[in-house]
Design an enzyme around this catalytic site. Sequence first.
Site, PDB file in Angstrom:
ATOM      1  N   LYS A  13      95.855  70.703  42.999  1.00 64.75           N
ATOM      2  CA  LYS A  13      97.164  70.996  43.597  1.00 64.75           C
ATOM      3  C   LYS A  13      97.404  70.125  44.830  1.00 64.75           C
ATOM      4  O   LYS A  13      98.453  69.509  44.978  1.00 64.75           O
ATOM      5  CB  LYS A  13      97.264  72.479  44.002  1.00 64.75           C
ATOM      6  CG  LYS A  13      97.029  73.452  42.874  1.00 64.75           C
ATOM      7  CD  LYS A  13      97.222  74.907  43.316  1.00 64.75           C
ATOM      8  CE  LYS A  13      96.247  75.384  44.368  1.00 64.75           C
ATOM      9  NZ  LYS A  13      94.846  75.526  43.906  1.00 64.75           N
ATOM     10  N   ARG A  88     100.149  83.553  46.045  1.00 59.86           N
ATOM     11  CA  ARG A  88      98.851  83.864  45.459  1.00 59.86           C
ATOM     12  C   ARG A  88      98.765  85.308  44.992  1.00 59.86           C
ATOM     13  O   ARG A  88      97.743  85.705  44.427  1.00 59.86           O
ATOM     14  CB  ARG A  88      97.767  83.643  46.503  1.00 59.86           C
ATOM     15  CG  ARG A  88      96.934  82.368  46.282  1.00 59.86           C
ATOM     16  CD  ARG A  88      96.036  82.235  47.475  1.00 59.86           C
ATOM     17  NE  ARG A  88      94.852  81.479  47.303  1.00 59.86           N
ATOM     18  CZ  ARG A  88      94.727  80.195  47.699  1.00 59.86           C
ATOM     19  NH1 ARG A  88      95.741  79.531  48.151  1.00 59.86           N
ATOM     20  NH2 ARG A  88      93.558  79.601  47.609  1.00 59.86           N
ATOM     21  N   ARG A 127      83.170  67.751  46.858  1.00 58.62           N
ATOM     22  CA  ARG A 127      84.236  67.077  47.602  1.00 58.62           C
ATOM     23  C   ARG A 127      84.019  67.090  49.115  1.00 58.62           C
ATOM     24  O   ARG A 127      83.419  68.010  49.656  1.00 58.62           O
ATOM     25  CB  ARG A 127      85.613  67.615  47.216  1.00 58.62           C
ATOM     26  CG  ARG A 127      85.914  69.010  47.687  1.00 58.62           C
ATOM     27  CD  ARG A 127      87.257  69.491  47.125  1.00 58.62           C
ATOM     28  NE  ARG A 127      87.575  70.814  47.613  1.00 58.62           N
ATOM     29  CZ  ARG A 127      88.642  71.512  47.265  1.00 58.62           C
ATOM     30  NH1 ARG A 127      89.527  71.007  46.418  1.00 58.62           N
ATOM     31  NH2 ARG A 127      88.841  72.712  47.758  1.00 58.62           N
ATOM     32  N   ARG A 161      84.610  71.324  53.658  1.00 64.85           N
ATOM     33  CA  ARG A 161      85.132  72.654  53.959  1.00 64.85           C
ATOM     34  C   ARG A 161      84.007  73.672  53.836  1.00 64.85           C
ATOM     35  O   ARG A 161      83.251  73.634  52.869  1.00 64.85           O
ATOM     36  CB  ARG A 161      86.252  73.010  52.967  1.00 64.85           C
ATOM     37  CG  ARG A 161      87.560  72.334  53.287  1.00 64.85           C
ATOM     38  CD  ARG A 161      88.599  72.561  52.226  1.00 64.85           C
ATOM     39  NE  ARG A 161      88.678  73.937  51.730  1.00 64.85           N
ATOM     40  CZ  ARG A 161      89.626  74.372  50.928  1.00 64.85           C
ATOM     41  NH1 ARG A 161      90.580  73.548  50.542  1.00 64.85           N
ATOM     42  NH2 ARG A 161      89.638  75.612  50.500  1.00 64.85           N
ATOM     43  N   ARG A 172      86.248  82.630  44.895  1.00 61.67           N
ATOM     44  CA  ARG A 172      87.668  82.247  44.966  1.00 61.67           C
ATOM     45  C   ARG A 172      88.281  82.195  43.572  1.00 61.67           C
ATOM     46  O   ARG A 172      89.445  82.537  43.371  1.00 61.67           O
ATOM     47  CB  ARG A 172      87.815  80.893  45.680  1.00 61.67           C
ATOM     48  CG  ARG A 172      87.643  81.012  47.208  1.00 61.67           C
ATOM     49  CD  ARG A 172      87.214  79.720  47.862  1.00 61.67           C
ATOM     50  NE  ARG A 172      88.186  78.652  47.753  1.00 61.67           N
ATOM     51  CZ  ARG A 172      87.885  77.354  47.882  1.00 61.67           C
ATOM     52  NH1 ARG A 172      86.643  76.975  48.121  1.00 61.67           N
ATOM     53  NH2 ARG A 172      88.824  76.459  47.782  1.00 61.67           N
TER      54      ARG A 172
HETATM   55  P1  AMP Z   1      93.085  76.835  49.767  1.00 63.81           P
HETATM   56  O1  AMP Z   1      92.985  75.703  50.729  1.00 63.81           O
HETATM   57  O2  AMP Z   1      94.443  76.962  49.154  1.00 63.81           O
HETATM   58  O3  AMP Z   1      91.989  76.796  48.730  1.00 63.81           O
HETATM   59  O4  AMP Z   1      92.860  78.182  50.621  1.00 63.81           O
HETATM   60  C1  AMP Z   1      91.671  78.432  51.324  1.00 63.81           C
HETATM   61  C2  AMP Z   1      91.586  79.910  51.698  1.00 63.81           C
HETATM   62  O5  AMP Z   1      92.684  80.263  52.558  1.00 63.81           O
HETATM   63  C3  AMP Z   1      91.688  80.883  50.537  1.00 63.81           C
HETATM   64  O6  AMP Z   1      90.427  81.086  49.892  1.00 63.81           O
HETATM   65  C4  AMP Z   1      92.195  82.145  51.241  1.00 63.81           C
HETATM   66  O7  AMP Z   1      91.147  82.760  51.971  1.00 63.81           O
HETATM   67  C5  AMP Z   1      93.178  81.573  52.251  1.00 63.81           C
HETATM   68  N1  AMP Z   1      94.554  81.419  51.682  1.00 63.81           N
HETATM   69  C6  AMP Z   1      95.213  80.247  51.423  1.00 63.81           C
HETATM   70  N2  AMP Z   1      96.448  80.471  50.941  1.00 63.81           N
HETATM   71  C7  AMP Z   1      96.583  81.819  50.880  1.00 63.81           C
HETATM   72  C8  AMP Z   1      97.630  82.677  50.430  1.00 63.81           C
HETATM   73  N3  AMP Z   1      98.787  82.187  49.926  1.00 63.81           N
HETATM   74  N4  AMP Z   1      97.425  84.019  50.512  1.00 63.81           N
HETATM   75  C9  AMP Z   1      96.279  84.529  51.021  1.00 63.81           C
HETATM   76  N5  AMP Z   1      95.241  83.777  51.434  1.00 63.81           N
HETATM   77  C10 AMP Z   1      95.382  82.431  51.376  1.00 63.81           C
END
Ligand code: AMP
Length: 215
Positions: A13, A88, A127, A161, A172
């Site tokens: 994404k 989400r 990554r 990360r 996740r």
């Molecule tokens: P991402 O970078 O999109 O993989 O997000 C990393 C982490 O941020 C996720 O595992 C969640 O803990 C939190 N997070 C990101 N976007 C959301 C969202 N829309 N709703 C709730 N938690 C989020």
Amino acid sequence: MNIILLGPPGAGKGTQAKILVADRGMVQLSTGDMLREVRASGSELGKRFGEMMDRGDLIPDEMIIEMIDARLNEPDCRNGAIFDGFPRTNGQAVALDEMLERKSLPLKAVIELTVDEEALVGRITGRYSCANCGAGYHEIFQRPAVEGVCDACGHTEFKRRPDDNEQTVRDRMEVYRRDTAPIIPHYEAQGLVQRVDGMADIAKVETAVAAILDA
Ligand code: AMP
């Protein structure tokens, strides 16, 4: 034009969003990036977010919705928003519908990047990115041309990360299956869902995404 990129962690994404930003001047709205910024600020809230993120848990809907609602009021979002990692949950999807309606921002498509979960674990755990400019790399698929030196800016420090370890990645993915995949029917009912093979190489995914945007 506004779109949602949907798919489990590591589906590509963020990569596709960055391509659309460069090619079309759209704006990437990554809730994950926004939360990492709050976390990096070191505030109490940032610390709480960090703990939840390291467990792979979702941050409560109200906070995420408020963050996106405020960001959407900024004028650059009129160039078209790419929602990356949001919505989400069902609550976030319903709130986004209401927000877009209120702000007269129509949704063109919800692009679901379909993936093989086992392959994704390797994609994510390998990554890393440049600590200076954020350029993305991968231990197997995308190493810098000169080992240890960023192709884009020449910097020699890299970062990972903290939530890109195997256990958190599996958690996740489970959260994606439980909370996020069930929102797909919400968008199917609106005739908005388009599927793209997220396991194809980056250029092929880019072509497929462009075809949807230009349709
Ligand atoms: P991402 O970078 O999109 O993989 O997000 C990393 C982490 O941020 C996720 O595992 C969640 O803990 C939190 N997070 C990101 N976007 C959301 C969202 N829309 N709703 C709730 N938690 C989020």
